[in-house]
Design a protein around this motif. Structure first.
Motif: not given
Length: 277
Positions: A146-149, A173-175, A183-187, A218-221
């Motif tokens: 889950i996410c940060a895992d 994940s939110a910006r 940069d969350n999407p880039g990360g 930001w979506g991006g699934s």
């Protein structure tokens, strides 16, 4: 099943509204089943929405709660992975993801790596999990992080080491969650490509979408193949992704880049022991 059709259900959840979110799940489950999916994955805490200060007393559910039976009935033979706040038998609450198998089985993964930085305050509300157990599913082995895992480098490695050949990765994940300079999407683009490629691990990554207060999801699934390539990717709004995976491609990717074949857990254990002295 040597081939698996997977779906990523990116829905715009309603904060704290279990009934509305259940309806969104049932709608997406119906669409995924109509598309012939074998497995559909929802985002982290999809049944409650991702809440900065959750009312755990009102929103937490046991794994045998009625909404799960309703979703499983709608899914039929298809498996469903969804997020919820789990009320454990000892009274503690967990950020959890339940895998509802088509044969009636239920397996819960409790988030292991709880964030407590930026606007993320999960350490105040949830108890951390302590197990990482891939689940057999139709000839595949499915691990959940889950996410940060997934940002703890040891955990994807352990999932692959324990035999996973598919990773379900629900996230929220939110910006703005970590900070304006991050940069969350880039990360996530980097983390996802690295995990899938290095471990030969197809990944179903599912994020939230829409804006709730200070959180801009930001979506991006996306669905990644065992070589790190992106098979399907969502935009910033609600969307259902479908992609086909093949065990033969997993095996071939691991033959070409034998990271897991050459893994040496005994060496890692010795180095960890030495560093603790």
């Amino acid at each position: 099943m040597t081939r698996l059709r997977v779906a990523a259900a990116q829905i715009e959840c309603r904060p704290g509204d279990l009934a509305a979110n259940l309806g969104l799940h049932l709608e997406a489950v119906g669409a995924a089943r109509a598309a012939g999916a074998d497995l559909v994955v929802f985002a982290e805490l999809s049944l409650t929405d991702y809440l900065g200060a959750p009312d755990c007393a009102a929103l937490a559910l046991p794994p045998d709660a009625a909404p799960f039976a309703e979703i499983a009935a709608a899914a039929g033979p298809m498996a469903v992975s969804l997020g919820f706040i789990e009320r454990a038998a000892d009274g503690r609450c967990h950020n959890a993801q339940v895998l509802l198998a088509g044969d009636g089985g239920r397996t819960v993964h409790r988030k292991l790596n709880l964030p407590g930085y930026g606007r993320l305050t999960e350490t105040r509300h949830y108890a951390g999990g302590d197990r990482l157990d891939p689940v057999p599913f139709g000839g595949w082995s499915v691990a959940t992080l889950i996410c940060a895992d997934a940002w703890n480098p040891a955990l994807p490695w352990l999932a692959a080491l324990r035999g996973a050949d598919l990773l379900a990765l629900p996230t929220a994940s939110a910006r703005s969650a970590v900070g304006a300079e991050f940069d969350n999407p880039g990360g996530w683009r980097t983390v996802l490509a690295h995990t899938a490629l290095v471990y030969g691990l197809p990944t179903v990554f599912v994020n939230h979408c829409g804006t709730r207060g200070e959180l801009d999801f930001w979506g991006g699934s996306r669905i990644l193949d065992a070589d790190g390539s992106v098979l399907a990717q969502a935009g910033e709004g609600p969307e259902l992704l479908i992609a086909d995976l093949a065990l033969a491609r997993v095996r071939r990717a691991r033959d070409l880049l034998p990271t897991m074949r050459d893994a040496d857990p005994d060496l890692i254990a010795r180095l960890l022991a030495a560093s603790a002295q």
